[in-house]
Motif scaffolding. Structure first.
Motif, PDB file in Angstrom:
ATOM      1  N   ASP A  77     -11.410   8.259   7.844  1.00 33.30           N
ATOM      2  CA  ASP A  77     -11.295   8.981   9.112  1.00 33.30           C
ATOM      3  C   ASP A  77     -10.173   8.411   9.977  1.00 33.30           C
ATOM      4  N   TYR A  78      -9.946   7.111   9.878  1.00 31.99           N
ATOM      5  CA  TYR A  78      -8.919   6.429  10.663  1.00 31.99           C
ATOM      6  C   TYR A  78      -8.031   5.620   9.725  1.00 31.99           C
ATOM      7  N   PRO A  79      -7.130   6.278   8.985  1.00 33.09           N
ATOM      8  CA  PRO A  79      -6.313   5.563   8.005  1.00 33.09           C
ATOM      9  C   PRO A  79      -5.370   4.539   8.628  1.00 33.09           C
ATOM     10  N   ASN A  80      -5.048   4.677   9.910  1.00 34.20           N
ATOM     11  CA  ASN A  80      -4.148   3.746  10.583  1.00 34.20           C
ATOM     12  C   ASN A  80      -4.901   2.693  11.393  1.00 34.20           C
ATOM     13  N   GLY A  81      -6.214   2.649  11.258  1.00 30.20           N
ATOM     14  CA  GLY A  81      -7.026   1.703  12.018  1.00 30.20           C
ATOM     15  C   GLY A  81      -7.614   2.361  13.238  1.00 30.20           C
ATOM     16  N   THR A  82      -8.478   1.627  13.911  1.00 33.82           N
ATOM     17  CA  THR A  82      -9.164   2.182  15.082  1.00 33.82           C
ATOM     18  C   THR A  82      -8.547   1.725  16.397  1.00 33.82           C
ATOM     19  N   SER A  83      -7.458   0.985  16.358  1.00 33.21           N
ATOM     20  CA  SER A  83      -6.762   0.590  17.579  1.00 33.21           C
ATOM     21  C   SER A  83      -6.146   1.842  18.211  1.00 33.21           C
ATOM     22  N   VAL A  84      -6.342   2.010  19.511  1.00 34.62           N
ATOM     23  CA  VAL A  84      -5.820   3.184  20.195  1.00 34.62           C
ATOM     24  C   VAL A  84      -4.299   3.235  20.091  1.00 34.62           C
ATOM     25  N   ASP A  85      -3.641   2.081  20.182  1.00 38.01           N
ATOM     26  CA  ASP A  85      -2.178   2.074  20.053  1.00 38.01           C
ATOM     27  C   ASP A  85      -1.740   2.587  18.689  1.00 38.01           C
ATOM     28  N   ARG A  86      -2.440   2.171  17.636  1.00 37.75           N
ATOM     29  CA  ARG A  86      -2.090   2.649  16.293  1.00 37.75           C
ATOM     30  C   ARG A  86      -2.364   4.137  16.144  1.00 37.75           C
ATOM     31  N   ILE A  87      -3.475   4.589  16.711  1.00 38.36           N
ATOM     32  CA  ILE A  87      -3.797   6.023  16.659  1.00 38.36           C
ATOM     33  C   ILE A  87      -2.720   6.811  17.392  1.00 38.36           C
ATOM     34  N   PHE A  88      -2.347   6.353  18.595  1.00 37.75           N
ATOM     35  CA  PHE A  88      -1.321   7.034  19.365  1.00 37.75           C
ATOM     36  C   PHE A  88       0.018   7.021  18.635  1.00 37.75           C
ATOM     37  N   ASP A  89       0.408   5.858  18.109  1.00 38.08           N
ATOM     38  CA  ASP A  89       1.699   5.763  17.422  1.00 38.08           C
ATOM     39  C   ASP A  89       1.760   6.670  16.202  1.00 38.08           C
ATOM     40  N   ALA A  90       0.650   6.806  15.506  1.00 38.61           N
ATOM     41  CA  ALA A  90       0.639   7.583  14.262  1.00 38.61           C
ATOM     42  C   ALA A  90       0.383   9.068  14.482  1.00 38.61           C
ATOM     43  N   THR A  91      -0.454   9.428  15.466  1.00 36.48           N
ATOM     44  CA  THR A  91      -0.907  10.822  15.510  1.00 36.48           C
ATOM     45  C   THR A  91      -0.768  11.519  16.859  1.00 36.48           C
ATOM     46  N   LEU A  92      -0.357  10.836  17.909  1.00 35.84           N
ATOM     47  CA  LEU A  92      -0.204  11.504  19.206  1.00 35.84           C
ATOM     48  C   LEU A  92       1.068  12.343  19.188  1.00 35.84           C
ATOM     49  N   VAL A  93       0.950  13.610  19.545  1.00 37.95           N
ATOM     50  CA  VAL A  93       2.107  14.506  19.581  1.00 37.95           C
ATOM     51  C   VAL A  93       2.245  15.041  21.003  1.00 37.95           C
ATOM     52  N   TYR A  94       3.433  14.829  21.578  1.00 36.34           N
ATOM     53  CA  TYR A  94       3.757  15.281  22.930  1.00 36.34           C
ATOM     54  C   TYR A  94       4.471  16.621  22.830  1.00 36.34           C
ATOM     55  N   HIS A  95       3.965  17.610  23.556  1.00 41.80           N
ATOM     56  CA  HIS A  95       4.553  18.951  23.559  1.00 41.80           C
ATOM     57  C   HIS A  95       5.137  19.198  24.951  1.00 41.80           C
ATOM     58  N   ASN A  96       6.458  19.230  25.050  1.00 39.40           N
ATOM     59  CA  ASN A  96       7.116  19.427  26.338  1.00 39.40           C
ATOM     60  C   ASN A  96       7.531  20.887  26.465  1.00 39.40           C
ATOM     61  N   TYR A  97       6.918  21.580  27.406  1.00 35.67           N
ATOM     62  CA  TYR A  97       7.256  22.973  27.670  1.00 35.67           C
ATOM     63  C   TYR A  97       8.084  23.105  28.942  1.00 35.67           C
ATOM     64  N   TYR A  98       8.657  22.034  29.421  1.00 35.58           N
ATOM     65  CA  TYR A  98       9.538  21.914  30.584  1.00 35.58           C
ATOM     66  C   TYR A  98       8.818  22.150  31.915  1.00 35.58           C
ATOM     67  N   LEU A  99       8.018  23.184  32.039  1.00 41.10           N
ATOM     68  CA  LEU A  99       7.286  23.414  33.278  1.00 41.10           C
ATOM     69  C   LEU A  99       5.960  22.660  33.281  1.00 41.10           C
ATOM     70  N   PHE A 100       5.444  22.378  32.105  1.00 40.97           N
ATOM     71  CA  PHE A 100       4.224  21.598  31.922  1.00 40.97           C
ATOM     72  C   PHE A 100       4.292  20.958  30.547  1.00 40.97           C
ATOM     73  N   SER A 101       3.354  20.071  30.248  1.00 37.92           N
ATOM     74  CA  SER A 101       3.340  19.401  28.945  1.00 37.92           C
ATOM     75  C   SER A 101       1.904  19.203  28.491  1.00 37.92           C
ATOM     76  N   THR A 102       1.743  19.074  27.178  1.00 35.07           N
ATOM     77  CA  THR A 102       0.431  18.826  26.594  1.00 35.07           C
ATOM     78  C   THR A 102       0.568  17.756  25.520  1.00 35.07           C
ATOM     79  N   THR A 103      -0.564  17.190  25.119  1.00 32.67           N
ATOM     80  CA  THR A 103      -0.579  16.295  23.976  1.00 32.67           C
ATOM     81  C   THR A 103      -1.740  16.672  23.071  1.00 32.67           C
ATOM     82  N   THR A 104      -1.535  16.409  21.785  1.00 26.19           N
ATOM     83  CA  THR A 104      -2.600  16.550  20.799  1.00 26.19           C
ATOM     84  C   THR A 104      -2.685  15.239  20.041  1.00 26.19           C
ATOM     85  N   VAL A 105      -3.858  14.963  19.490  1.00 26.71           N
ATOM     86  CA  VAL A 105      -4.066  13.733  18.730  1.00 26.71           C
ATOM     87  C   VAL A 105      -4.914  14.071  17.514  1.00 26.71           C
ATOM     88  N   GLN A 106      -4.677  13.345  16.438  1.00 27.48           N
ATOM     89  CA  GLN A 106      -5.470  13.569  15.228  1.00 27.48           C
ATOM     90  C   GLN A 106      -6.522  12.478  15.120  1.00 27.48           C
TER      91      GLN A 106
END
Length: 130
Positions: A77-106
């Motif tokens: 379930d967590y191939p990169n470990g359970t550290s939040v930094d590792r999860i963010f580095d591996a799976t956090l995706v920033y979506h910039n729509y210029y007027l607003f932004s979103t993020t998704t995480v795996q």
């Protein structure tokens, strides 16, 4: 009352065609100016990825801790470990729509909506939705 030279006066105080057009142009210009200012405000205050990471960290930490303590997760379930930094580095995706932004995480091999940012503020999802 007389109007400009060469133009007949409008009867009974009615606007002439050129003054109505001028009024419409002023209104259009005012709407365009307001829209321009609004777009400039939204683009200049759109939160960056670091603001999203800062606000989302506690939510992801709590979701990972709850998942591990429940015993429903395993190492795949967590191939990169359970550290939040590792999860963010591996799976956090920033979506910039210029007027607003979103993020998704795996998490647990599923992509989840994590945060929404606008006007310098970041709003995160609840722990239960991750």
């Amino acid at each position: 009352k007389s109007s400009a030279p060469g133009r007949p006066a409008a009867p009974n105080g009615q606007k002439t065609k050129s003054s109505a057009t001028s009024s419409g142009q002023k209104r259009l210009f005012a709407c365009m100016a307001i829209l321009f200012v609004l777009v400039c405000l939204l683009t200049s205050t759109n939160p960056n990825i670091f603001a999203h990471r800062r606000e989302a960290r506690p939510v992801v930490e709590e979701a990972v801790e709850a998942d591990i303590s429940s015993g429903h997760s395993n190492t795949t379930d967590y191939p990169n470990g359970t550290s939040v930094d590792r999860i963010f580095d591996a799976t956090l995706v920033y979506h910039n729509y210029y007027l607003f932004s979103t993020t998704t995480v795996q998490l647990r091999q599923t992509t989840h909506f994590l945060s929404f940012g606008i006007l310098g503020h970041v709003f995160t999802t609840s722990v239960g939705s991750l």
